[in-house]
Design a protein around this motif. Structure first.
Motif, mmCIF file in Angstrom:
data_model
loop_
_atom_site.group_PDB
_atom_site.id
_atom_site.type_symbol
_atom_site.label_atom_id
_atom_site.label_comp_id
_atom_site.label_asym_id
_atom_site.label_seq_id
_atom_site.Cartn_x
_atom_site.Cartn_y
_atom_site.Cartn_z
ATOM 1 N N GLY A 44 46.788 27.661 47.519
ATOM 2 C CA GLY A 44 46.020 27.782 46.298
ATOM 3 C C GLY A 44 46.599 28.892 45.422
ATOM 4 N N TYR A 45 45.744 29.486 44.618
ATOM 5 C CA TYR A 45 46.208 30.610 43.785
ATOM 6 C C TYR A 45 46.343 31.832 44.676
ATOM 7 C CZ TYR A 45 45.568 27.704 39.748
ATOM 8 O OH TYR A 45 45.682 26.676 38.843
ATOM 9 N N LYS A 46 47.465 32.523 44.478
ATOM 10 C CA LYS A 46 47.817 33.610 45.394
ATOM 11 C C LYS A 46 48.378 34.791 44.601
ATOM 12 C CE LYS A 46 51.066 34.338 49.245
ATOM 13 N NZ LYS A 46 52.033 33.637 50.119
ATOM 14 N N VAL A 47 47.912 35.985 44.946
ATOM 15 C CA VAL A 47 48.422 37.209 44.320
ATOM 16 C C VAL A 47 49.087 38.046 45.406
ATOM 17 C CG1 VAL A 47 47.740 39.417 43.264
ATOM 18 C CG2 VAL A 47 46.741 37.275 42.427
ATOM 19 N N SER A 101 45.141 34.855 49.095
ATOM 20 C CA SER A 101 45.258 33.420 48.836
ATOM 21 C C SER A 101 43.890 32.779 48.725
ATOM 22 C CB SER A 101 46.038 32.731 49.957
ATOM 23 O OG SER A 101 47.321 33.280 50.059
ATOM 24 N N SER A 102 43.896 31.547 48.215
ATOM 25 C CA SER A 102 42.682 30.763 47.976
ATOM 26 C C SER A 102 41.837 31.374 46.859
ATOM 27 C CB SER A 102 41.832 30.601 49.250
ATOM 28 O OG SER A 102 40.954 29.502 49.087
ATOM 29 N N LEU A 103 42.527 31.998 45.898
ATOM 30 C CA LEU A 103 41.819 32.566 44.745
ATOM 31 C C LEU A 103 41.490 31.464 43.745
ATOM 32 C CD1 LEU A 103 43.931 35.801 44.056
ATOM 33 C CD2 LEU A 103 41.779 35.593 45.339
ATOM 34 N N ALA A 104 40.520 31.755 42.903
ATOM 35 C CA ALA A 104 40.170 30.829 41.833
ATOM 36 C C ALA A 104 41.297 30.804 40.795
ATOM 37 C CB ALA A 104 38.862 31.259 41.180
ATOM 38 N N GLU A 105 41.303 29.747 40.028
ATOM 39 C CA GLU A 105 42.310 29.566 38.982
ATOM 40 C C GLU A 105 42.377 30.798 38.074
ATOM 41 O OE1 GLU A 105 43.292 25.943 35.888
ATOM 42 O OE2 GLU A 105 41.629 25.799 37.284
ATOM 43 N N GLU A 106 43.579 31.111 37.617
ATOM 44 C CA GLU A 106 43.813 32.230 36.709
ATOM 45 C C GLU A 106 43.291 33.562 37.248
ATOM 46 O OE1 GLU A 106 42.272 31.062 32.920
ATOM 47 O OE2 GLU A 106 43.728 29.456 32.710
#
Ligand SMILES: [Zn+2]
Length: 186
Positions: free
Chosen positions: A111-114, A127-132
């Protein structure tokens, strides 16, 4: 001439030896204090790193395990889990340490990952963050600063619902976050 000089010196010393002795003691003490103070100001070890938690009032839905395999009910397989999964009513996700955002990405598994790079050889990924996510590559972040929110974008763990898949690396190897963050006492 020599004798006179010598006598003068002896005379002087006889009269003022007390002052000379005190002077010597003062100089020795001053040098010692100076050396100790100097040594104290030079860091001999790296500064201690104060980790904060990636979520508030969170519960661990899946803990770190490198040796015991855990069942991944989404992929229906047993695997090591070199991360900790959190969930909380408060969806906010925070940086665990001061650092620089070195990657913001999306892929279908994670998913979304920083990714944040810290001092001391540490890298943390979320990981598995919300969009944007609210941060961009190159941003400086402080420990405890919000970087995004949880979601179920990590399809490889979609059974867990909205959650954070948190991984901590030291010198490029995943390490157990329990050894660095006070996870059990949240
Ligand atoms: Zn996970």
């Amino acid at each position: 001439m020599e004798i006179t000089k010598k006598n003068k010196f002896v005379e002087f010393f006889k009269n003022y030896w007390m002052y000379v002795a005190v002077g010597v003691v003062v100089i020795v003490v001053a040098i010692t204090v100076g050396l100790l103070a100097g040594r104290g100001s030079v860091p001999t070890t790296s500064p201690s790193l104060e980790f904060s938690l990636p979520m508030s009032e969170a519960s661990i839905v899946k803990d770190f395990s490198s040796t015991e395999l855990q069942e991944n009910t989404t992929l229906n397989q047993w695997e090591a889990h070199l991360s900790v999964d959190f969930t909380s009513d408060n969806a906010d996700v925070f940086a665990v340490l001061d650092g620089t955002v070195t990657d913001v990405s999306y892929d279908i598994l994670n998913g979304y990952k920083v990714e944040i790079t810290h001092d001391g050889g540490f890298v943390s990924t979320y990981s598995s963050l919300a969009e944007e996510p609210v941060v961009q590559e190159g941003d400086s972040v402080a420990s405890g600063e919000k970087i995004g929110s949880i979601s179920s974008t990590a399809t490889f763990e979609s059974d867990l619902g909205d959650h954070l898949h948190f991984t901590l690396y030291l010198n490029e190897e995943p390490v157990d976050p329990n050894n660095y963050l006070d996870l059990q006492n949240k």
